[in-house]
Motif scaffolding. Structure first.
Motif, mmCIF file in Angstrom:
data_model
loop_
_atom_site.group_PDB
_atom_site.id
_atom_site.type_symbol
_atom_site.label_atom_id
_atom_site.label_comp_id
_atom_site.label_asym_id
_atom_site.label_seq_id
_atom_site.Cartn_x
_atom_site.Cartn_y
_atom_site.Cartn_z
ATOM 1 N N ASN A 160 2.988 1.626 -6.000
ATOM 2 C CA ASN A 160 2.931 0.369 -6.749
ATOM 3 C C ASN A 160 4.302 -0.075 -7.252
ATOM 4 O OD1 ASN A 160 0.150 0.012 -6.512
ATOM 5 N ND2 ASN A 160 -0.299 1.144 -8.386
ATOM 6 N N ALA A 192 0.165 -0.400 0.404
ATOM 7 C CA ALA A 192 1.539 0.022 0.156
ATOM 8 C C ALA A 192 1.585 1.501 -0.212
ATOM 9 C CB ALA A 192 2.156 -0.822 -0.966
ATOM 10 N N ARG A 222 5.393 -4.336 -0.106
ATOM 11 C CA ARG A 222 4.303 -4.407 -1.081
ATOM 12 C C ARG A 222 3.022 -4.965 -0.475
ATOM 13 N NH1 ARG A 222 5.534 -7.783 -5.558
ATOM 14 N NH2 ARG A 222 7.279 -8.748 -4.447
ATOM 15 N N ALA A 257 -0.618 -3.047 -5.391
ATOM 16 C CA ALA A 257 0.092 -2.808 -4.130
ATOM 17 C C ALA A 257 -0.543 -1.690 -3.314
ATOM 18 C CB ALA A 257 1.559 -2.505 -4.410
ATOM 19 N N ASP A 259 8.500 -0.550 -6.807
ATOM 20 C CA ASP A 259 9.535 -0.772 -5.804
ATOM 21 C C ASP A 259 10.825 -1.135 -6.531
ATOM 22 O OD1 ASP A 259 10.476 -1.028 -3.118
ATOM 23 O OD2 ASP A 259 10.422 -3.197 -3.355
#
Length: 260
Positions: A247, A244, A121, A239, A249
């Protein structure tokens, strides 16, 4: 000049110290300690290999005047790319503490704080602290339901490359935080269900938020060992802006838990 978070934390520390000082050091027969540790992993092989390791620990101290909980977790994963080269695709850790006053009451004030770091992230370092109120809607030997609302001061240092960020682009913000927690025991405690959801929007920007949902099913193997299935989903609206890939995870974990 003092850091913005420091200006918030120092008065909070002194305030809490004045409240908690009469209760610190109170060790008697009413104090109960609980601790658990869990570990798990997965291994994939074939066209693309991947290995994931996860571990988590929690210690709780219960007393009629004050409850204290400390939790820490760590995830690590390696995968191979199209050329067969191994690389780290997951490395994150998080530690937090929660101190609740008058925990047996319907409403209980508390203070909480967390610190975390995440490769996936793109968080070089994030820490927060805040105060709030917890309302308990149901409590029995078989289950519990409570809702917490608090105001947090948060400082985030983004991760810019393969190493920790030098601090550029750091942000200090105030967030609202709400947490709904549900716990239920079945089959005389041999089966446990838990659900915990945290929603933390930036103060004045409800669309800019983090959302964490952790849901578990634990099955008793022995009196001190359980098999746990966990669905963990974490959403961070900032994120992608930090670099990343997404956004959101999510993880599905199978772990073995030892209770002390």
């Amino acid at each position: 000049m003092r850091h913005p978070v420091t200006r918030f934390v120092l008065p909070l520390v002194f305030f809490l110290g004045s409240i908690l000082s009469p209760h610190l050091g109170a060790q008697d027969a009413e104090t109960e300690w609980d601790a658990e540790g869990e570990v798990g992993g997965s291994l994939f092989f074939g066209n693309r290999s991947q290995a994931v390791f996860t571990t988590r620990g929690e210690v709780e101290r219960a007393h009629p005047r004050m409850d204290t909980a400390v939790e820490a977790r760590f995830n690590y994963g390696r995968a191979t790319d199209d050329d067969g080269q191994a690389f780290v695709n997951r490395r994150s850790w998080r530690a937090g503490t929660d101190i609740t006053l008058a925990p047996d009451g319907r409403f209980s004030p508390f203070v909480a704080g967390t610190v975390e770091k995440s490769l996936e992230r793109r968080i070089g370092l994030r820490y927060d602290t805040g105060v709030g109120m917890k309302a308990i809607f149901h409590r029995s030997d078989e289950g519990r339901a409570d809702l917490s609302v608090s105001l947090l001061a948060e400082h985030t240092i983004p991760r810019r490359d393969d190493e920790a960020s030098d601090g550029s682009g750091a942000e200090t913000r105030a967030r609202w935080s709400s947490r709904l927690r549900l716990e239920r025991e079945l089959a005389d405690g041999r089966v446990e269900l838990t659900s915990e959801t945290r929603y933390r929007p930036i103060f004045g920007e409800l669309g800019n938020f983090t959302l964490t949902s952790r849901n578990t099913l634990s099955l008793e193997l022995t009196e001190q060992v359980r098999l746990r299935f966990t669905f963990l989903d974490e959403y961070d609206a900032g994120a992608v802006d930090r670099g990343a890939r997404t956004n959101n995870d999510g993880q599905i974990q199978v772990t073995v838990v030892a209770e002390l």
